[in-house]
Write an enzyme that holds these catalytic residues in place. Structure first.
Site, mmCIF file in Angstrom:
data_model
loop_
_atom_site.group_PDB
_atom_site.id
_atom_site.type_symbol
_atom_site.label_atom_id
_atom_site.label_comp_id
_atom_site.label_asym_id
_atom_site.label_seq_id
_atom_site.Cartn_x
_atom_site.Cartn_y
_atom_site.Cartn_z
ATOM 1 N N SER A 72 -33.527 87.596 35.005
ATOM 2 C CA SER A 72 -33.054 86.522 36.227
ATOM 3 C C SER A 72 -32.580 85.590 35.356
ATOM 4 O O SER A 72 -32.338 85.436 34.251
ATOM 5 C CB SER A 72 -34.485 86.219 36.819
ATOM 6 O OG SER A 72 -35.199 85.314 36.143
ATOM 7 N N LYS A 73 -31.946 84.774 36.176
ATOM 8 C CA LYS A 73 -31.017 83.495 35.899
ATOM 9 C C LYS A 73 -31.656 82.718 34.666
ATOM 10 O O LYS A 73 -30.899 82.054 34.101
ATOM 11 C CB LYS A 73 -30.686 82.757 37.075
ATOM 12 C CG LYS A 73 -29.753 83.244 38.071
ATOM 13 C CD LYS A 73 -29.098 82.135 38.947
ATOM 14 C CE LYS A 73 -27.866 82.690 39.728
ATOM 15 N NZ LYS A 73 -27.878 84.144 40.346
ATOM 16 N N ARG A 74 -32.986 82.627 34.879
ATOM 17 C CA ARG A 74 -33.490 81.773 33.804
ATOM 18 C C ARG A 74 -33.567 82.169 32.331
ATOM 19 O O ARG A 74 -33.736 81.398 31.558
ATOM 20 C CB ARG A 74 -35.012 81.274 34.125
ATOM 21 C CG ARG A 74 -36.116 82.267 33.924
ATOM 22 C CD ARG A 74 -37.182 81.721 34.749
ATOM 23 N NE ARG A 74 -38.179 83.094 34.980
ATOM 24 C CZ ARG A 74 -38.868 83.490 33.994
ATOM 25 N NH1 ARG A 74 -39.032 83.131 33.041
ATOM 26 N NH2 ARG A 74 -39.366 84.587 34.193
ATOM 27 N N HIS A 75 -32.947 83.494 32.425
ATOM 28 C CA HIS A 75 -32.791 84.048 30.999
ATOM 29 C C HIS A 75 -31.361 83.741 30.330
ATOM 30 O O HIS A 75 -31.168 83.937 29.392
ATOM 31 C CB HIS A 75 -33.222 85.481 30.920
ATOM 32 C CG HIS A 75 -34.640 85.722 31.379
ATOM 33 N ND1 HIS A 75 -34.950 86.451 32.517
ATOM 34 C CD2 HIS A 75 -35.835 85.597 30.710
ATOM 35 C CE1 HIS A 75 -36.335 86.510 32.816
ATOM 36 N NE2 HIS A 75 -36.915 86.146 31.661
#
Ligand code: GLU
Length: 524
Positions: free
Chosen positions: A274-277
């Protein structure tokens, strides 16, 4: 005795005749790399494996936009752009038309309603008048009793009169599938083999929503059938609904296409990517200067391998070598560093110099370093961009690295830099100044930096004359000409910069150092 099995046709991988696959994104935002990978495998299967076997492989693009709440304006165009940039070509789709159109589900709603009515008439679907409040109450009771949440089938057995009364009263309703209460349903996944589900664990799926729009399940099954799709290759997240789809095919009396659920893509430390990665959207990778062929190569290996060793595959190689059989059902981990490695490899070893030059131009233009026409070989800036690209390509990991690395070659004047960088170790400001003045004189005496060999010989000679180590002379020159302490080889850097600019920059460095020297002396 156990209840009779649902007699649903099983998947048929050894399909005779044309192969038709589809990629069916929902326009709810940017295309995720996982979606890009699914699209890629569909494309490789149809245009590669199927066509190699002499079957007409058609790759269909269908837009599944029946979820009005999640619909995002312009997302469809974004999907076309991302797939087009990626290098996939579809044979039928909303923008191309085709014999099974329309290919946008919101233009097919009448069809879905007719099919829902057909199941109601057959007694295999029913109208559910339960209000959202009632459904919430049921859920709460289930929670309290620690039961799995699900619809309690309250409306499944309404009498014809009750249904009529509700309709006359104008009550809104959804249409639900009457899932068999007993028996089992088998799915055959081409990657995982047979999976058996107990029908008692399956829900009465909503097929048609109260706004008259179909759910994903109904629209997807109806379209896959009507569009003559032979192989459904989609994300792993849909495997749990596959038995319900198989039951739906059975209720309509249709053959189930072959099913293959693509392996999950995990984030570097595990869990869903997801975006946080990091970046997850195809368009982000594009904006960050990834090459579509490098991303394609990398994504192909997220789940597929040829021989477990070969890593570099051009799009043509992939079309030649891809087989669905060699896609593994095990999750694959997304590795950003590995993707960068692939990108650097393509920049450095695969692209021709002309191709690289053309591809860095949009990034240079966005940074204001050249105009966007500079990708044209006839443009005045083109030779400089090409020469600079030749010099720097082994340092470029992405095209977006180009403006910073190539800036000094393309700007008339360098960005301001710290004058102390000009002064090498074990040399004072005044000695550095003398050295640069000597270099300036050599240039004034006619040294032409276009000749790298002569330049090197002359500057090495000069270092000796000045009693300096070569490095002590080369560092101030490098900094003066590029504004930084690291650059490609000094003599090639000078050649690409050109004698006139080199001369101007040495003069500017001398002025800078004089000011700096004055300050230093005053401060002392
Ligand atoms: N619209 C679904 C999605 O975006 C398609 C799933 C499928 O391919 O069946 O994931």
């Amino acid at each position: 005795m156990t209840a009779p099995e649902n007699l649903v046709p099983s998947s048929n991988p050894a399909q005779e005749g044309p192969v038709r696959v589809r990629f069916a994104p929902s326009p709810t935002g940017s295309l995720h790399v996982g979606g890009g990978r699914t699209a890629l495998f569909n494309w490789l299967f149809a245009h590669g494996e199927a066509r190699r076997q002499g079957k007409d492989g058609a790759f269909v693009l269908r837009i599944e936009d029946t979820d009005q709440k999640r619909f995002v304006q312009d997302a469809t165009q974004g999907i076309f752009d991302a797939l087009g940039w990626f290098g996939l070509t579809w044979d039928e789709g909303p923008d191309r038309g085709g014999p099974y159109g329309p290919y946008t589900q919101s233009e097919r709603t009448t069809l879905y309603r007719e099919h829902a009515d057909r199941l109601i008439a057959q007694g295999q679907a029913y109208r559910c008048f339960c209000t959202p409040e009632r459904l919430e109450r049921v859920r709460e009771e289930q929670r309290a009793r620690k039961q799995p949440p699900g619809y309690d089938r309250h409306c499944r057995n309404l009498s014809a009169t009750e249904v009529e009364e509700n309709l006359t009263a104008g009550k809104s309703f959804v249409v639900r599938f009457a899932t068999p209460l007993e028996g089992e349903t088998r799915i055959v996944d081409l990657l995982r083999g047979e999976i058996v589900y107990q029908n008692e664990n399956l829900e009465d799926l909503v097929l048609l929503k109260s706004d008259g729009f179909p759910t994903y399940h109904l629209a997807n099954v109806v379209d896959d059938h009507l569009m003559a799709i032979t192989h459904i290759m989609r994300g792993d997240e849909w495997i749990s609904t596959a038995p319900l789809h198989v039951l739906l095919y059975g209720a309509f009396g249709w053959e189930v296409p072959a099913l293959a659920h693509m392996p999950l893509i995990l984030a570097p430390g595990g869990g869903k990517l997801s975006k946080r990665h990091g970046s997850t959207a195809m368009e982000e990778f594009r904006a960050q200067g990834y090459l579509p062929e490098a991303l394609m190569n990398y994504l192909a290996l997220l789940g597929w391998s040829f021989d477990g060793q070969t890593e570099i595959f051009s799009p043509e190689d992939l079309l030649e070598k891809f087989t669905l059989e060699r896609v593994s059902p095990s999750p694959a981990t997304f590795d950003y560093a590995k993707l960068r490695w692939f990108n650097a490899h393509y920049i450095n070893h695969v692209l021709t110099l002309d191709d690289l030059a053309a591809r860095v131009v949009p990034f240079l233009a966005a940074a204001g370093l050249v105009d966007s026409g500079a990708s044209d070989p006839g443009h005045t800036d083109y030779p400089l961009v090409r020469d600079a690209a030749a010099l720097l390509k082994d340092r470029l990991e992405t095209l977006a690295d180009a403006p910073d690395l190539m800036r000094s070659f393309l700007q008339d004047e360098l960005e301001p830099y710290d004058p102390t960088l000009l002064v090498p170790k074990k040399l004072g400001v005044l000695e550095t100044l003398d050295a640069l003045v000597a270099v300036e004189r050599v240039l004034d005496d006619g040294l032409d930096v276009a000749d790298e060999v002569a330049t090197e010989a002359r500057l090495r000679g000069l270092a000796e004359e000045l009693g300096l180590k070569a490095g002590q002379l080369f560092m101030p020159i490098r900094v003066a000409v590029t504004g930084r302490t690291q650059s490609p080889g000094l003599f090639e850097t000078l050649r690409v910069t050109g004698t006139v600019r080199c001369r101007e920059r040495i003069a500017a460095a001398i002025a800078l150092l004089r000011d700096h020297g004055d300050e230093t002396l005053t401060a002392d």
